[in-house]
Structures are given as C-alpha cells and as structure tokens.
Scaffold this motif. Structure first.
Motif, short mmCIF file in Angstrom:
data_model
loop_
_atom_site.label_atom_id
_atom_site.label_comp_id
_atom_site.label_asym_id
_atom_site.label_seq_id
_atom_site.Cartn_x
_atom_site.Cartn_y
_atom_site.Cartn_z
N UNK A 137 58.34 68.05 87.27
CA UNK A 137 59.04 67.82 86.01
C UNK A 137 58.02 67.85 84.89
N UNK A 138 58.39 68.37 83.74
CA UNK A 138 57.48 68.46 82.61
C UNK A 138 58.04 67.64 81.46
N UNK A 139 57.22 66.73 80.94
CA UNK A 139 57.70 65.84 79.88
C UNK A 139 57.56 66.49 78.51
N UNK A 140 57.96 65.77 77.48
CA UNK A 140 57.99 66.32 76.13
C UNK A 140 56.61 66.42 75.51
N UNK A 141 55.58 65.96 76.21
CA UNK A 141 54.21 66.14 75.76
C UNK A 141 53.56 67.34 76.44
N UNK A 236 67.04 70.05 79.03
CA UNK A 236 66.36 70.45 77.78
C UNK A 236 65.78 69.20 77.14
N UNK A 237 64.99 68.48 77.93
CA UNK A 237 64.38 67.25 77.46
C UNK A 237 63.69 67.46 76.12
N UNK A 238 63.90 66.52 75.21
CA UNK A 238 63.25 66.58 73.90
C UNK A 238 62.40 65.33 73.73
N UNK A 239 61.51 65.36 72.76
CA UNK A 239 60.66 64.21 72.49
C UNK A 239 61.47 63.18 71.70
N UNK A 240 61.92 62.15 72.39
CA UNK A 240 62.74 61.12 71.75
C UNK A 240 61.89 59.97 71.24
#
Length: 324
Positions: A137-141, A236-240
């Motif tokens: 999994x790839x995070x928003x960073x 479509x994870x975004x930087x929250x």
C-alpha cells in the motif's frame, strides 16, 4: 495476487472519485468493482472496468495527467486510459504486487522492491530470498507499506516495512495469518487489508484496519466484507492530514524521517507546534515566539502528526516519521 496473466481490458463506464470513502477491487475474472465505505458498512460492487483476460495487482493513482488505474500484467505495468484502454508504461514481465499514489509506483520483481516515478525505475531494497510479500500500500506521502513474511504456506506476515523511494524508513513487527490476503490500501489515511475466506485465515471476509501502537503494528476491529474471487484492492487515497479552512502550506519539516531534531522552515513565524500520535493523543506541545526546531529524540519510533500554527491562527498539519 502473485499470478502473472495475460489481459485485455475494455472501458465501460466512468469512474467515481470520492476519495474519502470509495475503493476498488480486482477479481479473478478481471473485473474492477467499485465499493464505498461509510460508517463501517461497505456497499456497492458495480463493475467499472472489465477485461477478457486477467491482470494481477491493482493501484489507483492521481497525477498531473489525471487519476487512473494501474495494473501489472505479464508484460509489466500498464495504466488505464478512458479513450484508449490499457497502455503499457513499463515493460517488465516480473513486475507483480503493485501499489501507488500520485507518481509514486512500487512493485515487486523477484526478491526486490522497485520504485517507478513515471519515467525511471530504481531498486529500493532487496527483500531477500524466501521472503514473501502479501501486498503493498502506498500512502499520501509516497511511501510504500509492505507486508512481508515467509514465502510458503500458510503465509504468516511477520513485519510491516515502510519504504521511501530511497530505502527503508521503519519496520513494525506484526503477526497474522495472511493467507487469503488480497489487497492493502490507504483509505481516509487509514491502512487497511482485505481478506478472503480460507483455512485458518485471520479475519476472513473482512476489511481490517492496521493500527500503529508505538513501535508495533496491530490489526484493528474488522469490518465485514464479502468479495468473491477478489485478488487485489486499491483506493484514491488523498492527503487528509491538513486543515482546509484558514490553513497555510509554506512549511517544511526536515529531516523527515527524523532521528532527534526536526527543523521547521516557514515563511511566517511559528507560534505553536503540537505532536500527536495516530490515536489523536497529544504527545508534546511547544509555544514560543518563532519556533525553528522541535526535539523528537525521546519519542518512540513511529508515525506522528505535527500540527503547526502561526500567529494569524492558520494551521498546517503534516505527517512525520521518527526513526532512531
């Protein structure tokens, strides 16, 4: 998820992009289905893309060219174009288990973790012979969270390793039977794993959050989710980690990951910085006329949230990694 198969995909309908709650799964028939998570209840299942043959590995990435699906196949890594269908962007028949966010793509090639920035491919780390990867999994960073364990059956995940494009950031011990795991993704900046049914499978037929407690990772409360024949998942994870109203973005925290001292560079003087753990518990707070540094040397290794405020009351929130 570790199979390499031929595929041909045809677009059928437009794709939703509510990044707070929408995610997608890829099943063994090659269909990409759209789901929505609200109040710990999952609904949906509409097919948004079909294929005649079968891809493996699914990611959904936003970039300067818009948001689209990425899949691994027998030729390498391909991206979806709503007009042209699937277009190969990297030729590598050994590419499997992909994950991505924006222009940050990761995949496994034999025993190596690879990084693809849209132009060049580099080796991030050699995981080692006999190491199995449940998923990425790839995070928003733009960091890859890789579940690793034994390369056999049953598959027991023993660590959750976090990599940047240049190497290992931190590793968390975690233990669960990952046989039947068919996807890992970030949704609302929470890391989830998705599980099928099977013998001795931990939290079968669920979407389960992963909780970071200090220096270890643990499985949280599972959410019931039956997804027949699913083999991967994406969001479509975004930087929250930000405040939309009355916020400012001219803040740079470095180095990040940090060992002992975190430097703060900002266009306006900083009046307050507060550090929270991922449970939202305040760890430390500093108030001064113009804060330039904060000490994180005594914090346990892990991920924290820095809430930074200037004298106008504008706020910036950023994720920081502490790695000693």
């Amino acid at each position: 998820m570790l199979k390499k198969l031929f595929f041909l995909i045809f677009p059928i309908i437009s794709i939703g992009q509510n990044c707070n709650s929408v995610f997608w799964t890829l099943n063994t028939e090659g269909d990409i289905q759209e789901w929505e998570l609200n109040s710990n209840v999952i609904s949906g299942g509409n097919v948004v893309v079909t294929n005649e043959f079968f891809p493996t590995g699914l990611a959904y990435c936003s970039s300067g060219e818009g948001a689209t699906f990425f899949c691994t196949n027998s030729s390498g890594l391909a991206k979806y174009d709503s007009n042209l269908g699937w277009i190969n962007v990297i030729n590598n028949p050994e590419a499997i288990n992909n994950g991505g966010f924006a222009n940050h793509h990761y995949f496994i090639e034999e025993d190596a973790l690879k990084y693809f920035n849209g132009v060049d491919t580099t080796t991030v780390a050699i995981l080692g012979y006999g190491i199995g990867v449940a998923d990425i999994a790839v995070d928003s960073q733009g960091n890859a969270w890789v579940f690793t364990g034994n390369d056999g059956f049953p598959i027991i995940t023993s660590s959750l390793k976090v990599f940047s494009a240049t190497g290992l950031i931190i590793s968390y011990p975690i233990s669960f039977n990952s046989t039947g795991t068919y996807g890992a993704m970030f949704l609302n900046d929470t890391l989830y794993i998705l599980k099928n049914s099977g013998q001795f499978v931990t939290n079968e037929n669920t979407l389960t959050p992963v909780v970071i407690n200090g220096s270890i990772a643990e499985l949280g409360t599972p959410i019931p989710f039956v997804c027949p024949n699913c083999q991967d998942a994406a969001s479509c994870n975004i930087n929250l980690l930000r405040v939309v109203e009355n916020s400012f973005s001219e803040v740079l925290l470095s180095p990040n990951p940090a060992d002992s001292i975190l430097d703060i560079q900002a266009k306006s003087p900083i009046a307050e910085i507060a550090i929270y753990d991922l449970k939202g518990i305040l760890i430390q707070i500093i108030q001064a006329t113009d804060i330039k540094q904060v000490s994180v040397g005594e914090l346990p290794p892990g991920i924290y949230l820095a809430r930074i405020k200037d004298f106008s009351g504008a706020i910036s929130q950023q994720k920081i990694l502490v790695a000693h």
